[in-house]
Design a protein around this motif. Structure first.
Motif, short mmCIF file in Angstrom:
data_model
loop_
_atom_site.label_atom_id
_atom_site.label_comp_id
_atom_site.label_asym_id
_atom_site.label_seq_id
_atom_site.Cartn_x
_atom_site.Cartn_y
_atom_site.Cartn_z
N ALA A 28 0.62 -1.28 0.08
CA ALA A 28 -0.01 0.10 -0.07
C ALA A 28 0.96 1.15 -0.08
N ALA A 29 1.86 1.30 0.77
CA ALA A 29 2.85 2.25 0.70
C ALA A 29 3.71 2.53 -0.22
N ARG A 30 4.27 1.55 -1.05
CA ARG A 30 5.31 1.58 -2.03
C ARG A 30 4.71 1.39 -3.42
N ASP A 31 5.74 1.83 -4.30
CA ASP A 31 5.46 1.52 -5.72
C ASP A 31 5.69 -0.18 -6.03
N MET A 32 6.87 -0.64 -5.48
CA MET A 32 7.30 -1.95 -5.76
C MET A 32 7.96 -2.28 -4.34
N VAL A 33 8.05 -3.66 -3.99
CA VAL A 33 8.45 -4.21 -2.77
C VAL A 33 9.40 -5.49 -3.17
N SER A 34 10.46 -5.30 -2.95
CA SER A 34 11.56 -6.39 -3.35
C SER A 34 11.71 -7.38 -2.15
N ILE A 35 11.64 -8.39 -2.13
CA ILE A 35 11.73 -9.68 -1.25
C ILE A 35 12.74 -10.82 -1.65
N LEU A 64 8.36 -7.74 -6.04
CA LEU A 64 9.42 -8.22 -6.89
C LEU A 64 10.06 -9.31 -6.27
N VAL A 65 10.43 -10.56 -6.90
CA VAL A 65 10.69 -11.81 -6.01
C VAL A 65 11.78 -12.20 -6.38
N PHE A 66 13.01 -12.27 -5.31
CA PHE A 66 14.18 -12.94 -5.71
C PHE A 66 14.52 -13.83 -4.61
N TRP A 67 15.71 -14.79 -4.76
CA TRP A 67 16.06 -15.68 -3.75
C TRP A 67 17.06 -15.30 -3.08
N GLY A 68 17.25 -15.79 -1.67
CA GLY A 68 18.48 -15.62 -1.01
C GLY A 68 19.55 -16.73 -1.41
N ASP A 69 19.09 -17.88 -1.87
CA ASP A 69 20.23 -18.81 -2.31
C ASP A 69 19.28 -19.93 -2.97
N GLU A 70 20.32 -20.57 -3.83
CA GLU A 70 19.49 -21.73 -4.72
C GLU A 70 20.66 -22.98 -4.87
N ARG A 71 19.82 -23.98 -5.05
CA ARG A 71 20.69 -25.26 -4.99
C ARG A 71 21.24 -25.27 -6.69
N CYS A 72 22.28 -25.80 -7.01
CA CYS A 72 22.82 -25.75 -8.34
C CYS A 72 22.29 -26.99 -9.28
N VAL A 73 20.81 -26.89 -9.18
CA VAL A 73 19.98 -27.80 -9.99
C VAL A 73 18.95 -26.98 -10.98
N PRO A 74 18.49 -27.81 -11.76
CA PRO A 74 17.68 -27.10 -12.92
C PRO A 74 16.28 -26.83 -12.07
N PRO A 75 15.66 -25.65 -12.75
CA PRO A 75 14.32 -25.38 -11.94
C PRO A 75 13.20 -26.40 -11.60
N GLU A 76 13.19 -27.59 -12.54
CA GLU A 76 12.42 -28.51 -12.50
C GLU A 76 12.57 -29.66 -11.39
N HIS A 77 13.74 -29.39 -10.92
CA HIS A 77 14.36 -30.36 -10.15
C HIS A 77 13.61 -30.41 -8.64
N THR A 78 13.36 -31.26 -7.82
CA THR A 78 12.87 -31.47 -6.80
C THR A 78 13.71 -30.61 -5.52
N ASP A 79 14.82 -30.51 -6.09
CA ASP A 79 15.68 -29.67 -4.65
C ASP A 79 15.60 -28.26 -5.06
N SER A 80 14.84 -27.78 -6.20
CA SER A 80 15.11 -26.44 -6.32
C SER A 80 14.28 -25.56 -5.66
N ASN A 81 14.56 -24.41 -5.07
CA ASN A 81 13.95 -23.63 -4.39
C ASN A 81 13.02 -22.56 -4.96
N PHE A 82 13.54 -22.55 -6.27
CA PHE A 82 12.51 -21.97 -7.22
C PHE A 82 11.34 -22.62 -7.50
N ARG A 83 11.39 -24.02 -7.85
CA ARG A 83 10.33 -24.88 -8.17
C ARG A 83 9.31 -25.01 -6.92
#
Ligand code: 6PG
Length: 240
Positions: A28-35, A64-83
């Motif tokens: 409500a207070a900001r144009d964009m919020v980065s997390i 705006l959605v980012f990540w703090g970290d990611e495992r070095c696996v493809p995005p469809e991998h079950t270990d992927s934080n993105f997935r």
């Protein structure tokens, strides 16, 4: 309530409502919020609750959605934080794809750490030489690691880099992570920790920070705005 704030929730519903309250205030207070989202298992249950309890007070198009970290696996991998975030919150809330900035776990780790650092410099305000997130969500390992900064990586809190490559001390799997310096330049940082297995490490870090040598102890945002989001189980080691 002064910082660092220790918030203990009776239930995941309560924790989700608090998160929705924060998100609706910020959007409500900001144009964009980065997390920056944390990885691992803990966030999933909370994200699913947020989706379930969302009543339209949050302008999800402003995130705006980012990540703090990611495992070095493809995005469809079950270990992927993105997935796991895609399944538990990004797709259900229909977050616009152009607002989702995943770490490319499938790419060459060093090159990806460089690419993601450049992306942060382009998309976020640079404050005191570092990209500044509105909020960084962090998990906590039983060994005191956070993001993918493991016990031997504490040097990353003095790094001039925005992102770095790390290695899981047991699996040997590579990770891409925000550095401790980038974490401590965020406007707000929140640890999200649930479950009895984390009670001891939470109590150690929260109650005797000077005694511990864990990476998570070095999380000290320059803004001072550090919050612990705990359930009763993970808070069970805390003295009243
Ligand atoms: C990851 C993380 C890591 C995680 C902790 C806690 O990608 O694994 O970001 O820092 O938050 O290991 O993991 P759990 O929530 O699975 O206990």
């Amino acid at each position: 309530m002064d910082y660092p704030r220790i918030l203990v929730f009776e239930s995941l519903d309560e924790m989700a409502l608090k998160a929705l309250e924060w998100l609706s205030e910020k959007t409500a207070a900001r144009d964009m919020v980065s997390i920056a989202l944390s990885g691992g298992n803990t966030p999933q249950a909370l994200f699913e609750k947020i989706v379930k309890l969302d009543v339209g007070t949050v302008d999800w198009n402003k995130l705006l959605v980012f990540w703090g970290d990611e495992r070095c696996v493809p995005p469809e991998h079950t270990d992927s934080n993105f997935r796991s975030a895609q399944k538990s919150i990004l797709i259900p809330l229909d977050i616009p794809e152009e607002h989702i900035f995943r770490m490319h776990g499938e790419a060459d780790p060093e090159m990806e750490a460089e690419r993601y650092s450049q992306l942060l410099a382009e998309r976020l305000p640079i404050v005191k030489g570092f990209p500044q997130f509105d909020l960084i969500l962090l998990g906590l390992g039983e060994d005191g690691h956070t993001a993918s900064i493991f016990p031997d990586d504490k040097y990353l809190f003095a790094s001039t880099q925005f992102c770095a490559v790390a290695k899981h001390p047991l699996s040997g799997l590579q990770r891409i992570t925000l550095t401790g310096s980038t974490i401590n330049h965020a406007l707000e940082v929140a640890f999200l920790v649930t479950g009895t297995p984390k009670a001891e490490i939470v109590a150690e870090i929260v109650q005797t920070p000077e005694l511990t040598h864990y990476p998570a102890t070095k999380v000290a945002p320059l803004s001072g705005k550090l919050t612990w989001l705990l359930d009763k189980a993970s808070a069970s080691g805390l003295k009243a």
